[in-house]
Design a protein around this motif. Sequence first.
Motif, PDB file in Angstrom:
ATOM      1  N   GLN A   1       0.851  -1.188   0.000  1.00 24.67           N
ATOM      2  CA  GLN A   1       0.000   0.000   0.000  1.00 24.67           C
ATOM      3  C   GLN A   1       0.881   1.231   0.000  1.00 24.67           C
ATOM      4  O   GLN A   1       1.921   1.260   0.677  1.00 24.67           O
ATOM      5  CB  GLN A   1      -0.911   0.004   1.225  1.00 24.67           C
ATOM      6  CG  GLN A   1      -1.910   1.156   1.264  1.00 24.67           C
ATOM      7  CD  GLN A   1      -2.958   0.957   2.346  1.00 24.67           C
ATOM      8  OE1 GLN A   1      -3.550  -0.117   2.429  1.00 24.67           O
ATOM      9  NE2 GLN A   1      -3.163   1.958   3.171  1.00 24.67           N
ATOM     10  N   ASP A   8       0.767   4.630   1.362  1.00 19.76           N
ATOM     11  CA  ASP A   8      -0.044   5.356   2.334  1.00 19.76           C
ATOM     12  C   ASP A   8      -0.225   6.822   1.976  1.00 19.76           C
ATOM     13  O   ASP A   8      -1.237   7.426   2.333  1.00 19.76           O
ATOM     14  CB  ASP A   8       0.595   5.242   3.723  1.00 19.76           C
ATOM     15  CG  ASP A   8       0.426   3.850   4.321  1.00 19.76           C
ATOM     16  OD1 ASP A   8      -0.465   3.116   3.859  1.00 19.76           O
ATOM     17  OD2 ASP A   8       1.191   3.499   5.236  1.00 19.76           O
ATOM     18  N   ASP A  55      -3.088   6.811  -1.154  1.00 18.48           N
ATOM     19  CA  ASP A  55      -4.345   6.072  -1.106  1.00 18.48           C
ATOM     20  C   ASP A  55      -4.426   5.060  -2.254  1.00 18.48           C
ATOM     21  O   ASP A  55      -5.464   4.890  -2.883  1.00 18.48           O
ATOM     22  CB  ASP A  55      -5.537   7.036  -1.159  1.00 18.48           C
ATOM     23  CG  ASP A  55      -6.783   6.458  -0.480  1.00 18.48           C
ATOM     24  OD1 ASP A  55      -6.627   5.589   0.401  1.00 18.48           O
ATOM     25  OD2 ASP A  55      -7.899   6.861  -0.843  1.00 18.48           O
ATOM     26  N   ARG A  82      -3.230   1.039  -3.481  1.00 17.07           N
ATOM     27  CA  ARG A  82      -2.743  -0.288  -3.116  1.00 17.07           C
ATOM     28  C   ARG A  82      -2.134  -0.941  -4.355  1.00 17.07           C
ATOM     29  O   ARG A  82      -2.344  -0.473  -5.478  1.00 17.07           O
ATOM     30  CB  ARG A  82      -3.885  -1.150  -2.584  1.00 17.07           C
ATOM     31  CG  ARG A  82      -4.997  -1.400  -3.588  1.00 17.07           C
ATOM     32  CD  ARG A  82      -6.196  -2.060  -2.942  1.00 17.07           C
ATOM     33  NE  ARG A  82      -7.292  -2.227  -3.903  1.00 17.07           N
ATOM     34  CZ  ARG A  82      -8.498  -2.662  -3.574  1.00 17.07           C
ATOM     35  NH1 ARG A  82      -8.786  -2.973  -2.319  1.00 17.07           N
ATOM     36  NH2 ARG A  82      -9.443  -2.785  -4.499  1.00 17.07           N
ATOM     37  N   ARG A 136       0.356  -4.658  -5.943  1.00 14.75           N
ATOM     38  CA  ARG A 136       0.976  -5.966  -5.768  1.00 14.75           C
ATOM     39  C   ARG A 136       2.158  -6.096  -6.721  1.00 14.75           C
ATOM     40  O   ARG A 136       2.107  -5.575  -7.845  1.00 14.75           O
ATOM     41  CB  ARG A 136      -0.040  -7.093  -6.022  1.00 14.75           C
ATOM     42  CG  ARG A 136      -1.138  -7.129  -4.952  1.00 14.75           C
ATOM     43  CD  ARG A 136      -2.149  -8.212  -5.177  1.00 14.75           C
ATOM     44  NE  ARG A 136      -3.205  -7.876  -6.099  1.00 14.75           N
ATOM     45  CZ  ARG A 136      -4.262  -7.112  -5.814  1.00 14.75           C
ATOM     46  NH1 ARG A 136      -4.369  -6.554  -4.626  1.00 14.75           N
ATOM     47  NH2 ARG A 136      -5.216  -6.905  -6.696  1.00 14.75           N
ATOM     48  N   SER A 179      -6.033 -11.049  -4.244  1.00 11.24           N
ATOM     49  CA  SER A 179      -6.994 -10.376  -3.364  1.00 11.24           C
ATOM     50  C   SER A 179      -8.206 -11.237  -2.996  1.00 11.24           C
ATOM     51  O   SER A 179      -8.978 -10.859  -2.120  1.00 11.24           O
ATOM     52  CB  SER A 179      -7.495  -9.084  -4.020  1.00 11.24           C
ATOM     53  OG  SER A 179      -8.222  -9.376  -5.211  1.00 11.24           O
ATOM     54  N   HIS A 196      -6.255   2.260  -7.326  1.00 11.27           N
ATOM     55  CA  HIS A 196      -6.732   3.280  -6.392  1.00 11.27           C
ATOM     56  C   HIS A 196      -7.744   2.667  -5.441  1.00 11.27           C
ATOM     57  O   HIS A 196      -8.558   1.826  -5.840  1.00 11.27           O
ATOM     58  CB  HIS A 196      -7.367   4.452  -7.147  1.00 11.27           C
ATOM     59  CG  HIS A 196      -7.446   5.704  -6.350  1.00 11.27           C
ATOM     60  ND1 HIS A 196      -8.416   5.927  -5.400  1.00 11.27           N
ATOM     61  CD2 HIS A 196      -6.648   6.811  -6.341  1.00 11.27           C
ATOM     62  CE1 HIS A 196      -8.231   7.114  -4.856  1.00 11.27           C
ATOM     63  NE2 HIS A 196      -7.157   7.668  -5.397  1.00 11.27           N
ATOM     64  N   MET A 197      -7.686   3.069  -4.184  1.00  6.97           N
ATOM     65  CA  MET A 197      -8.637   2.553  -3.205  1.00  6.97           C
ATOM     66  C   MET A 197     -10.068   2.848  -3.654  1.00  6.97           C
ATOM     67  O   MET A 197     -10.354   3.930  -4.172  1.00  6.97           O
ATOM     68  CB  MET A 197      -8.397   3.192  -1.832  1.00  6.97           C
ATOM     69  CG  MET A 197      -7.057   2.843  -1.232  1.00  6.97           C
ATOM     70  SD  MET A 197      -6.942   1.107  -0.779  1.00  6.97           S
ATOM     71  CE  MET A 197      -5.495   1.175   0.289  1.00  6.97           C
ATOM     72  N   ARG A 230       4.067   0.408   2.174  1.00 11.13           N
ATOM     73  CA  ARG A 230       3.933  -0.505   3.308  1.00 11.13           C
ATOM     74  C   ARG A 230       3.570  -1.874   2.744  1.00 11.13           C
ATOM     75  O   ARG A 230       2.596  -2.006   2.006  1.00 11.13           O
ATOM     76  CB  ARG A 230       2.837  -0.008   4.248  1.00 11.13           C
ATOM     77  CG  ARG A 230       2.543  -0.902   5.432  1.00 11.13           C
ATOM     78  CD  ARG A 230       1.836  -0.114   6.543  1.00 11.13           C
ATOM     79  NE  ARG A 230       0.696   0.658   6.056  1.00 11.13           N
ATOM     80  CZ  ARG A 230      -0.581   0.327   6.294  1.00 11.13           C
ATOM     81  NH1 ARG A 230      -0.877  -0.778   6.952  1.00 11.13           N
ATOM     82  NH2 ARG A 230      -1.556   1.103   5.853  1.00 11.13           N
TER      83      ARG A 230
END
Length: 330
Positions: free
Chosen positions: A17, A19, A22, A24, A26, A64, A193-194, A263
């Motif tokens: 992620q 931070d 905003d 995420r 892989r 996911s 994007h989240m 993160r």
Amino acid sequence: MTTGNQIAWDDTVLPFQLDASDIRGRVARLDGVLEQVLKQHDYPPLIEGLVAEMALLTALIGQSIKLRWKLSLQVRGSGPARLIATDYYGPTEDGEPARIRAYASYDAERLDENADPFSQIGQGYFAILIDQGQGMTPYQGITPIAGGSLSACAQTYFAQSEQLPTRFELTYGLSQLAGEGTHWRAGGIMLQHMPKASPEMKGEGGSGEDGLLEATDILDEDEGENWNRANVLLDTVDALELIGPSVAPTELLVRLFHEEKPRVFDPQPVKFGCSCSADKVRQSLSIYSAKDISTMITDAGTVTADCQFCGAHYVFDPDTLGFEANDESA
């Protein structure tokens, strides 16, 4: 990075992620998985490349899904590359590997090995299916073939069907380490994007091909700045950083996104795996009558079936098949 570390990161998906943005994402690296997938068939190089790209997308997207769920990607087209299908089986327990399998169907006589691989798909659709298990209705989302690659199709799918801005940067091909033979390797990064509770669309249609949605059609001004900044940083990645043995995924994230505060979470190992079995083949034939089954009998007096994904060969007594099967001989 040592060979031991390289092996540790192969066939692994690392979720992360950003931070500060905003966003995420892989990172995935496939090695043995691709070798196992591709050695099941004698595909032409062009088809091998399409299967490798699809398997890498499947690993990145599939990470996911929940335990014991199944995610499937399918591309069907009017061109000589008629079908590319992949399955990702979520691990049965935390810490266990997920399983990937893949298969392609193509018309060898129509295939142009000198053409761009994606052009051999033609017109058709890209689909994602999620099976949540027994008693649950499978989810299916479909978008038209668009863009110039399978990863572009996946990006369009997420924008159009999920309203989630998504970006893939992939590298795959034959690789060779000193003293070893050539083998397939792939590496890639997925940014997403989240999700928002109620995404707002700009205008009536999208800015993509044939009016399909793209990331900029979904994000507001502040979100768009974060998204564009992360994408500019991803544009700087080198193919060897994605696929080579010298840069660990954790180090790569720091190189690319250190100002975005990356993160990482627990990595997900993946391996080649097929779900076929004699019982499943028998169940698939249970809809046929004894008369129908009789048309499938070989000269040896048996009914045979081959798994398209792993090449497993099954041989049955015809009296044990169909809804009129002789239970005593089953």
